[in-house]
Structures are given as C-alpha cells and as structure tokens.
Design an enzyme around this catalytic site. Structure first.
Site, mmCIF file in Angstrom:
data_model
loop_
_atom_site.group_PDB
_atom_site.id
_atom_site.type_symbol
_atom_site.label_atom_id
_atom_site.label_comp_id
_atom_site.label_asym_id
_atom_site.label_seq_id
_atom_site.Cartn_x
_atom_site.Cartn_y
_atom_site.Cartn_z
ATOM 1 N N SER A 288 4.893 7.382 2.595
ATOM 2 C CA SER A 288 3.789 8.344 2.710
ATOM 3 C C SER A 288 2.609 7.743 3.461
ATOM 4 O O SER A 288 1.835 8.469 4.092
ATOM 5 C CB SER A 288 3.350 8.836 1.327
ATOM 6 N N HIS B 141 0.819 -1.214 0.000
ATOM 7 C CA HIS B 141 0.000 0.000 0.000
ATOM 8 C C HIS B 141 0.851 1.262 0.000
ATOM 9 O O HIS B 141 0.391 2.316 -0.447
ATOM 10 C CB HIS B 141 -0.955 -0.011 1.194
ATOM 11 N N ASP B 142 2.069 1.164 0.483
ATOM 12 C CA ASP B 142 2.981 2.299 0.389
ATOM 13 C C ASP B 142 3.448 2.482 -1.050
ATOM 14 O O ASP B 142 3.347 3.568 -1.625
ATOM 15 C CB ASP B 142 4.178 2.087 1.314
ATOM 16 N N ASP C 165 7.674 5.421 -0.481
ATOM 17 C CA ASP C 165 8.237 6.616 0.151
ATOM 18 C C ASP C 165 7.750 6.841 1.578
ATOM 19 O O ASP C 165 7.938 7.915 2.146
ATOM 20 C CB ASP C 165 7.907 7.850 -0.690
ATOM 21 N N ASP D 183 2.779 -20.132 2.126
ATOM 22 C CA ASP D 183 2.918 -21.284 1.244
ATOM 23 C C ASP D 183 2.141 -21.012 -0.036
ATOM 24 O O ASP D 183 1.687 -19.896 -0.273
ATOM 25 C CB ASP D 183 2.442 -22.572 1.938
ATOM 26 N N ASP E 112 -6.814 -17.628 3.710
ATOM 27 C CA ASP E 112 -6.536 -19.037 3.429
ATOM 28 C C ASP E 112 -6.983 -19.826 4.647
ATOM 29 O O ASP E 112 -6.355 -19.779 5.698
ATOM 30 C CB ASP E 112 -5.047 -19.243 3.160
ATOM 31 N N HIS F 228 -1.742 -13.220 -0.190
ATOM 32 C CA HIS F 228 -3.007 -13.530 0.467
ATOM 33 C C HIS F 228 -3.056 -14.971 0.951
ATOM 34 O O HIS F 228 -4.114 -15.439 1.371
ATOM 35 C CB HIS F 228 -4.181 -13.235 -0.470
ATOM 36 N N VAL G 9 1.089 3.857 -3.945
ATOM 37 C CA VAL G 9 0.591 5.232 -3.847
ATOM 38 C C VAL G 9 1.772 6.192 -3.943
ATOM 39 O O VAL G 9 2.481 6.441 -2.978
ATOM 40 C CB VAL G 9 -0.181 5.451 -2.539
#
Length: 315
Positions: free
Chosen positions: A71, A61-62, A69, A242, A234, A188, A65
């Site tokens: 943010s 997520h850094d 950095d 895994d 999972d 995930h 966007v």
C-alpha cells in the site's frame, strides 16, 4: 480478557498468513522471480549504497501500515490519499523507483504473477545482504492491496521522538515483542536522517547524549535552519550492516531519540542492546527472525487483493 483476545487475534492472523506464505511459492509459476529481483536490487545499490537502508525502511513502513501489502507504493488519486504523503514518509521515504524497476524486470519474464508486496520484502532482504547483513529465507505469496491508508500511516509509523513505552506498545500491536523491537531498530546501522529529526536531541537535552558527539553533529545541524541536511545514523560505519549501532547507544551516541531510548533507562532493552553489541552473530540471527516475523503482518493471500501490473496504481 481484552488483552488476551487481542493476542489470540494477532496469533491467528499471523499463523493464517504463515500457512499461505512460503519461500518456494513461485517455484512453479516463476522460477526466476527471486533472482530477477536480486539482480535489480543489487544494481540499484551498486549505484547508491544508501539505497540499501531506504529499501529496508520501505519494507518496514509497508508492513506497519495495515500489513505487508505494498500500500505504501500507491500514489494519490482523487479518491485516495497516499501513504507517501504521511508524516513519516513525506520527503523521507525512498526507493519507490527501485521497486518499480524490479517489478518491470519481473513482469518481463512472468507477467502478472509476482506481487509488489513480495518484491518489497525480497528487496529488503537483498539490500541487507548486499551491504554485509544476514541473508534469510523470505516467505512469499503476498498479494497487493487495492487501497492506501494514510491515516493509519500517521498513527502507526514510529515518531523519531517516540518513547520506549510508545515503541513497545506499537510493536506489540503488530505482534512483535521487545527483542524484535531492538533487533529491527538495528537497521539504523545504515542510512541517514534529516537534521529536523534529531535537532531536538542536540539542543533540548544533555543528559543522555555524549557531549563530543553532540558538538560534532551541531556543526551541520544548526539550531536555526538546515532542517533537510542529512547525517549518518551510524557515524562510524554508515554504509555497512554491522552491530556498531548498539555500541553507539551504549556510548550515548544514538542519533535519534527513538534510538537512544533503547539503552540507559534501566529497561529490559538495556540487556538486549548490550548482548547485540558483544555478539554480532546473535544480532544477525535475531534481525533475520524479526524481519521474517514482520513480513507476516496482516498479509493478503489467496484471492484477497490483487497482483498489480504496476506498483504505484491499482489495476
């Protein structure tokens, strides 16, 4: 021609940042930087194993966007909206305090040297390794932004109902290809999701979801209420890194719509999912490569940005 120019720009940005970043960046200025971060991250995950997934997600997520950095770490001010309050992060993104603790530990040995952006990147690698995932060399040398970009977060962070076309186009804009998309989605294999994010998948369709899987998940995610109830992404090995995530997709047991779209549509992603389900070593290798590639997105280096003293606020 326009697409060609975009690809050339992405390539130039990527290659420039790669020239500035190196796994040995802190060897002369803070030899214990990476080991200090690693110790702090391992302590946090030993207390709460779910934190591994949160730290990997925080790095994603850094980077998506406006680049890697840090943010995402900035809290709101009267003149700046925080990415933490964006649609994909609000009451969902976690691990901020873990990064803050790692930053404090590094500051105690090397004040003003190691960026928050690098700590997030290293933390994601260490988190993956701690729960059984691959260890890869993290290139460091990033600097921190002096602004946050909530509007970009709302635009560029994937929605849990995103289509395969939407995901593919988003990743392409970040310089990532289809194999990168499928490999990074394999994160995930860890973590949990709120009922709100998969309720529509349980109750609005029956064509691409296993009936038994749907019935089981409905028990803790009723059609009305329970939106914040958590469920593992999972169900089989929720706390281990895994390749079971890909087996789930092949069995129509992907929890999020944005996961299940990777398999069963006849698209090129089908063969990659099948490959990873059968070859965990290939998945681990491609995941590592994709994480390194993602870590190169639009980084600040040299004299750009700053090294924040604390990660939640600009200096």
């Amino acid at each position: 021609m326009a697409i060609f120019k975009i690809l050339v720009l992405l390539l130039s940005l990527c290659c420039f940042s790669q020239a500035q970043l190196s796994p040995t960046f802190y060897d002369q200025t803070c030899q214990n930087a990476l080991s200090t971060i690693r110790s702090s991250i391992r302590t946090a995950i030993s207390r709460e194993r779910r934190m591994a997934a949160s730290l990997i997600r925080l790095h994603f997520h850094d980077c998506f966007v406006n680049g890697c950095d840090a943010s995402v770490m900035l809290v709101a001010t009267p003149t700046m909206e925080s990415e933490r309050d964006s649609l994909a992060n609000f009451q969902s993104a976690r691990g901020f305090e873990v990064i803050d603790q790692a930053k404090s530990a590094v500051e105690s040995v090397c004040p003003g040297v190691v960026s928050c952006a690098d700590i997030i990147a290293v933390a994601a690698r260490d988190a993956s390794e701690y729960v059984g995932g691959p260890r890869y060399d993290v290139k460091v040398g990033r600097r921190d932004s002096t602004n946050a970009f909530r509007a970009i977060a709302d635009r560029d962070l994937p929605n849990f109902r995103a289509s395969l076309n939407d995901l593919s186009e988003l990743f392409l804009r970040k310089g990532l290809n289809t194999r990168d998309l499928v490999a990074l989605s394999g994160a995930h294999t860890l973590g949990q999701a709120q009922c709100l994010t998969f309720k529509g998948r349980l109750y609005d369709n029956s064509s691409d979801i296993d009936a038994g899987f749907s019935s089981t998940r409905k028990r803790r995610c009723p059609v009305n209420g329970g939106d914040t109830t958590l469920a593992p992404l999972d169900q089989v090995t929720p706390n281990s890194f895994d390749n079971n995530y890909y087996r789930n997709l092949m069995q129509k047991k992907g929890l999020l719509e944005s996961d299940q779209v990777l398999f069963g549509t006849g698209a090129s992603t089908d063969s990659i999912v099948t490959e990873y389900s059968r070859n965990p070593s290939r998945f681990a290798s491609d995941f590592s490569a994709a994480m390194i590639k993602m870590g190169d997105i639009q980084t600040l280096t040299g004299s750009d940005g700053q090294i924040r003293r604390i990660c939640s606020a600009v200096n």
